[in-house]
Design an enzyme around this catalytic site. Structure first.
Site, PDB file in Angstrom:
ATOM      1  N   CYS A  62       0.815  -1.217   0.000  1.00 54.78           N
ATOM      2  CA  CYS A  62       0.000   0.000   0.000  1.00 54.78           C
ATOM      3  C   CYS A  62       0.851   1.271   0.000  1.00 54.78           C
ATOM      4  O   CYS A  62       2.074   1.245   0.103  1.00 54.78           O
ATOM      5  CB  CYS A  62      -0.935   0.001   1.196  1.00 54.78           C
ATOM      6  SG  CYS A  62      -0.074   0.148   2.762  1.00 54.78           S
ATOM      7  N   ALA A  65       3.128   1.877   2.931  1.00 54.06           N
ATOM      8  CA  ALA A  65       4.374   1.096   2.834  1.00 54.06           C
ATOM      9  C   ALA A  65       5.379   1.790   1.935  1.00 54.06           C
ATOM     10  O   ALA A  65       6.576   1.809   2.213  1.00 54.06           O
ATOM     11  CB  ALA A  65       4.078  -0.311   2.320  1.00 54.06           C
ATOM     12  N   ARG A  96      12.536  -3.795   6.563  1.00 49.52           N
ATOM     13  CA  ARG A  96      13.341  -3.629   5.358  1.00 49.52           C
ATOM     14  C   ARG A  96      14.801  -3.526   5.809  1.00 49.52           C
ATOM     15  O   ARG A  96      15.071  -3.132   6.914  1.00 49.52           O
ATOM     16  CB  ARG A  96      12.912  -2.382   4.581  1.00 49.52           C
ATOM     17  CG  ARG A  96      11.553  -2.602   3.904  1.00 49.52           C
ATOM     18  CD  ARG A  96      11.046  -1.352   3.267  1.00 49.52           C
ATOM     19  NE  ARG A  96      11.941  -0.841   2.253  1.00 49.52           N
ATOM     20  CZ  ARG A  96      12.023  -1.311   1.009  1.00 49.52           C
ATOM     21  NH1 ARG A  96      11.241  -2.288   0.627  1.00 49.52           N
ATOM     22  NH2 ARG A  96      12.870  -0.805   0.150  1.00 49.52           N
ATOM     23  N   HIS A 195       5.420   6.603  -2.685  1.00 46.90           N
ATOM     24  CA  HIS A 195       6.708   7.203  -3.066  1.00 46.90           C
ATOM     25  C   HIS A 195       6.495   8.658  -3.440  1.00 46.90           C
ATOM     26  O   HIS A 195       7.223   9.543  -3.026  1.00 46.90           O
ATOM     27  CB  HIS A 195       7.324   6.484  -4.270  1.00 46.90           C
ATOM     28  CG  HIS A 195       7.494   5.011  -4.084  1.00 46.90           C
ATOM     29  ND1 HIS A 195       7.356   4.119  -5.126  1.00 46.90           N
ATOM     30  CD2 HIS A 195       7.786   4.264  -2.995  1.00 46.90           C
ATOM     31  CE1 HIS A 195       7.560   2.890  -4.685  1.00 46.90           C
ATOM     32  NE2 HIS A 195       7.826   2.951  -3.392  1.00 46.90           N
TER      33      HIS A 195
END
Lengths: 545, 460
Positions: A62, A65, A96, A195
């Site tokens: 999503c 994230a 991550r 992003h």
């Protein structure tokens, strides 16, 4: 590739579509493309960055994230506070592999911490702004960060909490930079929207605030390098040896202050085009810093990228240093390639991952003679597949429209074009084209298969049809692929190995692939009594009566 | 230092959670649903929820975890997720052919107020659910409870949707194992088999999340409780529910719906809790505890008598899920260890009382925290003020372990950096032996590493 192979690929495509409800098949047929190239550069059109059909098992995550996890996650000294129920903060806590290396024990590093408002039913009903403000105060009291980022989760948008006004008020009160990200998970169609939101807010609230221009030559920013498994450390090392000064990295091993001073660089190098091209464009408009596409995955790609940077700065000493470093590094690389190519030549690979990794890693695989027969992105857009030349033709749909597009103008004080239009044109002629990315399909052989947002069902069929030597994707795909007898390398986390960037990373990658494909265990999967065909009685019967 | 900002100065917090000792409800619902044979869990919310839950469960088990998502967009958030779920059910049944789709909600769909049974009815009317197939659901908003309550709610849904009442009762017993590992569910079945008890264990993730490598991938592995078995839970003579937080809701629902009497026990972790479980099995089904079970018990006691000096007096910090913590605490007290810090983010009544009982007045210095503000940051601050000898909890404890040089036994959820939990149980007497071995290994390895050379011991 031969024409019979091309026909085969169309049959493969038909097989992948078989079994879907008609509506799904109609959509997927536009997202599964045989890469039949016409002439020298025209690649077929693919549909990308559109919604996943509900109920189709997808790799995608999503917006939250993409924003909190991917872009802001690797920054160590911004205190990242998730505003929402506990899950989102919990799952993005250290999962991550963004390595970070604080310069001293006294430097701030919040990456090992998870901060959340842990919203409860009460806040869903009556609003969570008060709790958010209180949480910011408590975070400040305990940790004294330089900056705080607030990340909205799904219910926050729905109940209408105004995180930006809370951020502004608390920023006034505490005297530190506090900014919000409206990255609710339901926005957009994948991580990609996150992003973009991250880029926008970094640009609005952080970049350009710093007044510490580094005193160095050849100043660059690396954009879209997240230091998974230490990739950025290897790239940084190359830059140091070449005498290239890294002002900031977005965002592997980064600090808040680096971001603030990013506008003092003279060149932006874009690694992951998908996740960061927005910042690159905006910095160019506001500060006059051109950007070029680079790739430090693959020895050849690394050498090419270093040479591009050297050509941009056009300095004989720099060029000489770059050539020296490349020559030094290539000795080991070529030896490893020769050794491993002998064992891997001609083997098939598939990559379904990310928004640039599925492209970049093909270079590494090719360096040991492996053939990428099918590839695709999890959250790429058409420009990542077909190249930026299609940008103007991409239709903006409802899901993209709700992500803010910032209007950026040249800064009256700080805008300083680093190169004239004529110089940029000349650079393009020399192979250092600014703002250019040709996309993945141009780099792939004609007749290969390109699949956007591959589903679990399609993955299983591809494995059965091709039985590739290696499959690259993410954690959710890892074990179903391996259970079907195909080694699977995670390209988000590198299976907790790597790093794979630059020259040394390339050698590590070759060896990783070689190890995985040739692991002895693959010959031991079947029990001996099941591998010998008809059961036979080996032992002699002995009667001792 | 990895956790360089954790100071000794404990400040009460009202709003900020730091390093939580819980996660959200939907992941528990997903895990429970994987314990039904040929069941596809479905996350009704944004894609990210499903991706995060699948990723975390996959990392914990190193196994495929398949689940669908309603892939909400901004539009569905405004207009509701009905059309998403209808389309999802159509796609799931057509493409993946499950016997059951187990839908759980998320904070998004709960805030919107989607009514899952109504949507499922509609799907059935529209013919999207093939005959003989089931859709069950659990309401699991992430802003209430924790992963454990989400698990509990989905297990209860199995009863609500599938258990069939029957006047004639069989000799079988239902066992609701609680949130434990596939290895633990396997061990509970083994123990029942050893005792000669016919048991239906639900959910059952053994042979689902510990599937063998055969070179051929099975989308639905062979394990899991079948729909037929779940239907018959209503005909069982009794239900033993293990773990008050995770299992009592389903057990009580089964009693109400089908008249199957239930007994709610602690998770059989450690000596005393396993004793109570074995005894309950004995009483309920009127069997005699066989000698080899008693021998197994005796071996547990033997290890403790032999190695008592290494257990006694050691201070332990533990965090995780309420049911696990209650039984672990009791076991540690049985060993004369000192469980001094006990933390769970999972809310729920009676936990503090149960812990109090498990501590049995023997560890007056114990600090126990539950619910809001009960997080690993607070626990770490306590440790910084007064250290412990051993940490027992999930993988996130490794940061404390390394910073402060305290050995860590990985237990609970999630374990992201080791294997073993899915293969070797911690329940039952066999599990108790494994825990003892782990505790001794942790404590003695540290002594071997850190003791002065002159007191480095060959025999211990």
């Amino acid at each position: 590739m031969s024409s019979s192979r091309q026909t085969d690929m169309h049959t493969v495509k038909d097989q992948l579509l078989k079994g879907y409800p008609a509506k799904v098949a109609r959509k997927r047929t536009q997202q599964i493309v045989v890469n039949e190239k016409e002439g020298c550069d025209a690649v077929p059109e693919i549909v990308a960055n559109t919604r996943t059909m509900p109920g189709i098992i997808t790799q995608r995550g999503c917006t939250y994230a993409g924003c909190k996890g991917v872009v802001l996650g690797p920054t160590r000294d911004i205190l990242n506070l998730t505003h929402g129920p506990i899950g989102c903060g919990f799952y993005s806590w250290l999962t991550r592999r963004n390595q970070t290396r604080p310069e001293s024990d006294d430097d701030q590093n919040f990456m090992t911490y998870c901060f959340s408002t842990d919203m409860q039913e009460n806040e869903i009903i009556f609003g969570g702004e008060k709790k958010l403000a209180e949480a910011i105060q408590e975070a400040y009291t305990l940790f004294k960060p330089k900056a705080i980022g607030i990340f909205a989760t799904c219910p926050v948008g729905l109940i209408g909490d105004d995180i930006h006004s809370v951020a502004w008020k608390m920023s006034e009160k505490l005297g530190i930079n506090i900014f919000g990200f409206s990255c609710e998970g339901y926005k957009g169609v994948s991580q990609s929207a996150g992003h973009h939101i991250a880029n926008n807010q970094l640009f609005k609230h952080v970049i350009g605030r710093g007044q510490k221009p580094p005193e160095a030559e050849f100043k660059i920013n690396m954009l879209g390098e997240y230091n998974i498994g230490g990739d950025a450390f290897l790239i940084d090392d190359l830059f140091k040896r070449c005498g290239i000064h890294l002002v900031s990295t977005f965002s592997g091993n980064s600090t808040y202050e680096d971001f603030e001073n990013a506008h003092h660089a003279d060149l932006n190098c874009v690694m992951c085009h998908r996740s960061i091209n927005y910042v690159a464009d905006m910095i160019e408009k506001k500060y006059g810093i051109p950007w070029i596409k680079v790739n430090f995955l693959g020895a050849e790609a690394t050498a090419k990228s270093l040479r591009k940077i050297a050509r941009y700065f056009d300095d004989a000493a720099l060029t000489e240093r770059v050539e020296k470093v490349i020559a030094e590094e290539m000795v080991n690389v070529l030896a490893a390639q020769a050794e491993i190519r002998a064992r891997c030549e001609g083997k098939l690979a598939m990559l379904f991952v990310g928004g640039s990794r599925a492209h970049h890693y093909q270079d590494l695989l090719a360096e040991i003679g492996m053939k990428t027969v099918a590839a695709g992105y999890e959250f790429g857009h058409r420009d990542d597949y077909e190249g930026r030349r299609v940008l103007s033709t991409i239709k903006v749909d409802a899901d993209s429209r709700n992500i803010e597009e910032l209007t950026v103008e040249a800064d009256p004080q700080e805008y300083r074009p680093r190169r004239s239009p004529e110089q940029l044109a000349e650079l393009a002629v020399q192979g250092v084209a600014p703002k250019e990315y040709e996309g993945m399909m141009a780099a792939m052989d004609s007749g290969t298969l390109v699949i956007d947002n591959i589903s679990q069902a399609e993955t299983e069929k591809l494995l059965a049809i091709f039985k590739p030597a290696i499959f690259c994707a993410g954690i959710k795909e890892k074990y179903s692929v391996q259970k079907s007898g195909v080694p699977m390398l995670q390209l988000h986390s590198y299976d907790y190995g790597g790093p794979f960037a630059a020259f040394r990373g390339a050698v590590t990658f070759y060896r990783t692939i070689d190890r995985m494909i040739h692991a002895r265990i693959w010959s031991l999967v079947k029990a001996p009594w099941n591998t010998q065909g008809k059961p036979t009685l080996d032992a002699e019967l002995v009667c001792n009566s | 230092m990895l956790l360089r900002h954790t100071s000794t100065n404990v400040v009460e917090r009202n709003a900020l959670t730091v390093n939580p000792a819980k996660t959200c409800q939907p992941i528990g619902a997903m895990y429970a649903a994987l314990g039904i044979h040929r069941c596809l869990p479905h996350s009704h919310g944004s894609q990210g929820c499903c991706a995060y839950h699948r990723s975390t469960l996959t990392r914990h088990y190193k196994e495929p975890v398949m689940a669908g998502t309603s892939s909400f967009t901004e539009g569905s958030s405004v207009f509701g997720g009905q059309s998403n779920l209808l389309q999802a059910l159509d796609n799931l049944f057509t493409v993946y052919d499950p016997d059951v789709v187990a839908v759980h909600t998320t904070c998004l769909s709960e805030t919107i107020g989607d009514d899952i049974p109504q949507i499922a009815d509609k799907a059935r009317e529209k013919g999207l659910i093939p005959a003989g197939k089931y859709v069950i659901h659990a309401n699991t908003p992430s802003y209430a409870g924790s992963h454990v309550t989400g698990f509990s709610t989905m297990v209860r849904a199995m009863v609500d949707y599938l258990a069939e009442p029957s006047a004639a009762k069989t000799q079988a017993v239902n066992i609701i194992p609680g949130w434990v590992e596939p290895s633990d569910m396997r061990e509970i079945k083994r123990l029942c088999w050893q005792m000669g008890v016919e048991a239906t264990v639900f959910p059952d993730t053994s042979d689902v999340l510990d599937a063998p490598q055969t070179g051929e991938y099975e989308f639905y592995p062979k394990g899991g409780v079948t729909v037929g078995e779940l239907k018959q839970t209503g005909s069982a003579m009794a239900t033993l529910a293990l773990g008050h937080t995770a299992s009592s809701a389903a057990a009580r629902a089964l009693d109400t719906k089908c008249g199957v009497p239930c007994e709610i026990l602690d998770l059989p972790i450690g000596l005393s809790a396993t004793d109570r479980f074995v005894d309950a099995l004995r009483r309920t089904t009127n069997v005699t505890v066989p000698q080899y079970v008693e021998d197994e018990r005796g071996r547990v006691v033997d290890i403790v008598t032999d190695m008592h000096q290494y257990f006694s007096g050691r201070r332990v910090a533990l965090w995780g899920d309420p049911d696990q913590l209650v039984s672990l605490t009791e076991f540690l007290v049985d060993l004369d260890m000192r469980p001094v810090y006990i933390v769970t983010g999972t809310p729920g009544k009676k936990f503090l009382k149960r812990i109090d009982k498990a501590l049995d007045g023997r560890v007056p210095e114990a600090k126990v925290r539950q619910g809001p503000g009960a997080d690993m940051f607070l626990m770490h601050q306590w440790i910084k003020n007064e250290p412990v000898d051993l940490l027992i909890g999930n993988t996130y404890g490794k940061y404390i372990s390394r910073d402060d040089g305290i050995p860590l036994i990985r237990h609970g959820f999630p374990i992201l950096d080791r294997i073993g939990h899915s293969y070797f149980p911690t329940v039952g007497y066999a599990g108790a032996m494994r825990l003892l071995e782990k505790i001794l290994d942790a404590v003695l390895s540290r002594e071997d590493r850190e003791s002065p050379e002159e007191s480095f011991e060959l025999v211990m």
